[in-house]
Design a protein around this motif. Structure first.
Motif, short mmCIF file in Angstrom:
data_model
loop_
_atom_site.label_atom_id
_atom_site.label_comp_id
_atom_site.label_asym_id
_atom_site.label_seq_id
_atom_site.Cartn_x
_atom_site.Cartn_y
_atom_site.Cartn_z
N ILE A 79 13.49 91.09 82.19
CA ILE A 79 14.51 92.06 81.80
C ILE A 79 14.35 93.33 82.65
O ILE A 79 13.24 93.84 82.80
CB ILE A 79 14.39 92.39 80.31
CG1 ILE A 79 14.63 91.12 79.49
CG2 ILE A 79 15.38 93.47 79.90
CD1 ILE A 79 14.32 91.26 78.03
N PRO A 80 15.44 93.85 83.19
CA PRO A 80 15.34 95.04 84.05
C PRO A 80 15.17 96.32 83.24
O PRO A 80 15.65 96.44 82.12
CB PRO A 80 16.67 95.05 84.80
CG PRO A 80 17.61 94.33 83.90
CD PRO A 80 16.81 93.32 83.15
N ALA A 81 14.49 97.28 83.84
CA ALA A 81 14.43 98.64 83.30
C ALA A 81 15.62 99.41 83.86
O ALA A 81 16.27 98.97 84.82
CB ALA A 81 13.12 99.30 83.70
N LYS A 82 15.90 100.57 83.29
CA LYS A 82 17.06 101.34 83.74
C LYS A 82 16.97 101.73 85.21
O LYS A 82 17.95 101.68 85.93
CB LYS A 82 17.22 102.60 82.89
CG LYS A 82 17.72 102.31 81.50
CD LYS A 82 17.96 103.58 80.72
CE LYS A 82 18.46 103.25 79.34
NZ LYS A 82 18.75 104.45 78.55
N ASP A 83 15.77 102.12 85.66
CA ASP A 83 15.65 102.56 87.05
C ASP A 83 15.70 101.40 88.05
O ASP A 83 15.89 101.64 89.24
CB ASP A 83 14.37 103.37 87.25
CG ASP A 83 13.12 102.57 86.96
OD1 ASP A 83 13.19 101.63 86.15
OD2 ASP A 83 12.06 102.89 87.54
N ASP A 84 15.56 100.16 87.58
CA ASP A 84 15.65 99.01 88.48
C ASP A 84 17.04 98.89 89.11
O ASP A 84 17.19 98.44 90.23
CB ASP A 84 15.31 97.71 87.75
CG ASP A 84 13.84 97.61 87.41
OD1 ASP A 84 13.03 98.28 88.09
OD2 ASP A 84 13.49 96.86 86.48
#
Length: 154
Positions: A79-84
């Motif tokens: 799952i991606p983080a926001k900054d990804d």
């Protein structure tokens, strides 16, 4: 666990746990173990984020993306983080011809290996996120009686 042999063993363990999680009726524990191990590998520099991929079968017909992570010769999605979304390139659709190497490890061995590897990391994260105990909805907060003049007709 600094040498390449042990990193490869961890990658095989994540691969095994991920393969079993896809078919397990209750897969939250397995995916949680995968996530913790990948986070620790990423933070130690033994794995790297490559880019973003669209999900092949989106839930509720809503298109979303996952992060492609490389550890040794293996590729995993997480799952991606926001900054990804700001720092990683978007690679578009997943390549159906790209496959991980076929490796075998028992699920018990994989779980033990990942638990031993990720346990200290999990404890550090848990200490940072000390949860405040929730108050029960059923507990009585104020035991003093309240008398309404409206209901008494005064």
């Amino acid at each position: 666990m600094k040498n390449n042999h042990s990193i490869r063993q961890l990658a095989i363990a994540i691969y095994t746990v991920n393969r079993h999680a896809k078919t397990a009726p209750d897969n939250k524990e397995l995916y949680g173990l995968k996530k913790m191990a990948l986070e620790k590998l990423l933070s130690s520099g033994n794995a790297e984020k490559i880019g973003l991929h669209f999900v092949d079968n989106p839930k509720f017909s809503k298109q979303h993306s996952t992060v492609l992570v490389r550890c040794d010769e293996f590729l995993f999605h997480t799952i991606p983080a926001k900054d990804d979304f700001n720092t990683l390139p978007h690679l578009g659709q997943q390549d159906p011809t790209s496959r991980n190497p076929q490796e075998r490890m028992s699920l018990k061995t994989a779980r033990e290996l990942l638990s031993n590897y990720a346990e200290p990391f999990q404890q550090k994260v848990a200490e940072k996120k000390k949860a405040v105990p929730k108050k029960s909805i059923h507990s009585i907060q104020n035991t003093q009686t309240f008398r309404s003049s409206y209901l008494d007709g005064k």
